[in-house]
Design a protein around this motif. Structure first.
Motif, PDB file in Angstrom:
ATOM      1  N   ALA A   1       0.832  -1.208   0.000  1.00  0.00           N
ATOM      2  CA  ALA A   1       0.000   0.000   0.000  1.00  0.00           C
ATOM      3  C   ALA A   1       0.867   1.259   0.000  1.00  0.00           C
ATOM      4  O   ALA A   1       0.583   2.210  -0.732  1.00  0.00           O
ATOM      5  CB  ALA A   1      -0.927  -0.010   1.213  1.00  0.00           C
ATOM      6  N   ALA A   2       1.939   1.265   0.794  1.00  0.00           N
ATOM      7  CA  ALA A   2       2.827   2.425   0.848  1.00  0.00           C
ATOM      8  C   ALA A   2       3.570   2.622  -0.472  1.00  0.00           C
ATOM      9  O   ALA A   2       3.701   3.753  -0.952  1.00  0.00           O
ATOM     10  CB  ALA A   2       3.825   2.273   1.996  1.00  0.00           C
ATOM     11  N   LEU A   3       4.048   1.535  -1.065  1.00  0.00           N
ATOM     12  CA  LEU A   3       4.749   1.646  -2.352  1.00  0.00           C
ATOM     13  C   LEU A   3       3.805   2.120  -3.456  1.00  0.00           C
ATOM     14  O   LEU A   3       4.176   2.953  -4.282  1.00  0.00           O
ATOM     15  CB  LEU A   3       5.363   0.303  -2.740  1.00  0.00           C
ATOM     16  CG  LEU A   3       6.528  -0.175  -1.896  1.00  0.00           C
ATOM     17  CD1 LEU A   3       6.952  -1.569  -2.331  1.00  0.00           C
ATOM     18  CD2 LEU A   3       7.687   0.791  -1.981  1.00  0.00           C
ATOM     19  N   ALA A   4       2.595   1.591  -3.469  1.00  0.00           N
ATOM     20  CA  ALA A   4       1.614   1.995  -4.478  1.00  0.00           C
ATOM     21  C   ALA A   4       1.274   3.475  -4.331  1.00  0.00           C
ATOM     22  O   ALA A   4       1.186   4.203  -5.323  1.00  0.00           O
ATOM     23  CB  ALA A   4       0.361   1.138  -4.371  1.00  0.00           C
ATOM     24  N   LYS A   5       1.126   3.927  -3.103  1.00  0.00           N
ATOM     25  CA  LYS A   5       0.803   5.335  -2.866  1.00  0.00           C
ATOM     26  C   LYS A   5       1.963   6.228  -3.285  1.00  0.00           C
ATOM     27  O   LYS A   5       1.770   7.243  -3.943  1.00  0.00           O
ATOM     28  CB  LYS A   5       0.482   5.555  -1.390  1.00  0.00           C
ATOM     29  CG  LYS A   5       0.072   6.969  -1.067  1.00  0.00           C
ATOM     30  CD  LYS A   5      -0.318   7.116   0.384  1.00  0.00           C
ATOM     31  CE  LYS A   5      -0.721   8.541   0.674  1.00  0.00           C
ATOM     32  NZ  LYS A   5      -1.097   8.728   2.073  1.00  0.00           N
ATOM     33  N   LYS A   6       3.184   5.849  -2.906  1.00  0.00           N
ATOM     34  CA  LYS A   6       4.371   6.643  -3.235  1.00  0.00           C
ATOM     35  C   LYS A   6       4.596   6.703  -4.745  1.00  0.00           C
ATOM     36  O   LYS A   6       4.990   7.720  -5.280  1.00  0.00           O
ATOM     37  CB  LYS A   6       5.594   6.043  -2.535  1.00  0.00           C
ATOM     38  CG  LYS A   6       6.867   6.788  -2.731  1.00  0.00           C
ATOM     39  CD  LYS A   6       6.956   7.955  -1.802  1.00  0.00           C
ATOM     40  CE  LYS A   6       8.354   8.537  -1.866  1.00  0.00           C
ATOM     41  NZ  LYS A   6       8.436   9.789  -1.180  1.00  0.00           N
ATOM     42  N   SER A   7       4.322   5.609  -5.437  1.00  0.00           N
ATOM     43  CA  SER A   7       4.568   5.557  -6.877  1.00  0.00           C
ATOM     44  C   SER A   7       3.412   6.130  -7.692  1.00  0.00           C
ATOM     45  O   SER A   7       3.580   6.459  -8.852  1.00  0.00           O
ATOM     46  CB  SER A   7       4.832   4.121  -7.321  1.00  0.00           C
ATOM     47  OG  SER A   7       3.669   3.342  -7.167  1.00  0.00           O
ATOM     48  N   GLY A   8       2.236   6.174  -7.092  1.00  0.00           N
ATOM     49  CA  GLY A   8       1.074   6.706  -7.792  1.00  0.00           C
ATOM     50  C   GLY A   8       0.410   5.710  -8.735  1.00  0.00           C
ATOM     51  O   GLY A   8      -0.421   6.097  -9.543  1.00  0.00           O
ATOM     52  N   VAL A   9       0.748   4.427  -8.629  1.00  0.00           N
ATOM     53  CA  VAL A   9       0.170   3.449  -9.552  1.00  0.00           C
ATOM     54  C   VAL A   9      -1.143   2.862  -9.063  1.00  0.00           C
ATOM     55  O   VAL A   9      -1.872   2.261  -9.830  1.00  0.00           O
ATOM     56  CB  VAL A   9       1.148   2.290  -9.861  1.00  0.00           C
ATOM     57  CG1 VAL A   9       2.398   2.805 -10.525  1.00  0.00           C
ATOM     58  CG2 VAL A   9       1.471   1.486  -8.634  1.00  0.00           C
ATOM     59  N   GLY A  10      -1.444   3.002  -7.815  1.00  0.00           N
ATOM     60  CA  GLY A  10      -2.676   2.441  -7.273  1.00  0.00           C
ATOM     61  C   GLY A  10      -2.465   1.049  -6.720  1.00  0.00           C
ATOM     62  O   GLY A  10      -1.735   0.239  -7.295  1.00  0.00           O
ATOM     63  N   TYR A  11      -3.109   0.774  -5.614  1.00  0.00           N
ATOM     64  CA  TYR A  11      -2.922  -0.499  -4.918  1.00  0.00           C
ATOM     65  C   TYR A  11      -3.380  -1.686  -5.764  1.00  0.00           C
ATOM     66  O   TYR A  11      -2.674  -2.696  -5.865  1.00  0.00           O
ATOM     67  CB  TYR A  11      -3.670  -0.488  -3.584  1.00  0.00           C
ATOM     68  CG  TYR A  11      -3.533  -1.794  -2.847  1.00  0.00           C
ATOM     69  CD1 TYR A  11      -2.428  -2.046  -2.060  1.00  0.00           C
ATOM     70  CD2 TYR A  11      -4.493  -2.788  -2.971  1.00  0.00           C
ATOM     71  CE1 TYR A  11      -2.275  -3.255  -1.393  1.00  0.00           C
ATOM     72  CE2 TYR A  11      -4.362  -3.999  -2.321  1.00  0.00           C
ATOM     73  CZ  TYR A  11      -3.252  -4.222  -1.526  1.00  0.00           C
ATOM     74  OH  TYR A  11      -3.100  -5.426  -0.886  1.00  0.00           O
ATOM     75  N   ASP A  12      -4.534  -1.581  -6.379  1.00  0.00           N
ATOM     76  CA  ASP A  12      -5.061  -2.715  -7.153  1.00  0.00           C
ATOM     77  C   ASP A  12      -4.147  -3.071  -8.328  1.00  0.00           C
ATOM     78  O   ASP A  12      -3.907  -4.246  -8.605  1.00  0.00           O
ATOM     79  CB  ASP A  12      -6.474  -2.430  -7.654  1.00  0.00           C
ATOM     80  CG  ASP A  12      -7.497  -2.428  -6.531  1.00  0.00           C
ATOM     81  OD1 ASP A  12      -7.237  -3.070  -5.498  1.00  0.00           O
ATOM     82  OD2 ASP A  12      -8.542  -1.779  -6.696  1.00  0.00           O
TER      83      ASP A  12
END
Length: 86
Positions: free
Chosen positions: A47-58
Motif C-alpha cells: 500500500a505504501a509503495l503503491a501510494k508513493k509511486s502513484g500506480v494504485g494499490y489494485d
C-alpha cells in the motif's frame, strides 16, 4: 538528490529495462514499485509503495500476484549476463 543515489537509480532503471519477457507496461510497473524503496527507511508495504509511486494499490497487487511473469530461469540468466557485463 545525491549523485550516488541518482547513479544507483539510473543503474536500476537500465537493469530493469533489459529484463526479458516483460511487456512495456510490466516494466513500468516494476520500476514504479522498485524506485520508491530507495526513498524509505521504514518497512515498505504494498500500500505504501503503491501510494508513493502513484500506480494504485489494485494495479500493483495485480502486477505482483496475477500478472504473467517470464520464467525465473530466463530472468536469472539475464541478471547474470547484465552483472557480468559491468
Amino acid at each position: 538528490m545525491s549523485s550516488i543515489l541518482t547513479s544507483s537509480l539510473n543503474f536500476i532503471t537500465n537493469f530493469v529495462k533489459k529484463l526479458p519477457g516483460f511487456s512495456r507496461i510490466q516494466l513500468g510497473m516494476m520500476l514504479a514499485l522498485i524506485l520508491p524503496l530507495f526513498y524509505t527507511h521504514k518497512r515498505a508495504t504494498l500500500a505504501a509503495l503503491a501510494k508513493k509511486s502513484g500506480v494504485g494499490y489494485d494495479a500493483a497487487n495485480y502486477f505482483l500476484s496475477d500478472s504473467k511473469w517470464p520464467r525465473i530461469k530466463d530472468l536469472n540468466q539475464a541478471r547474470i549476463e547484465q552483472l557480468c557485463s559491468h
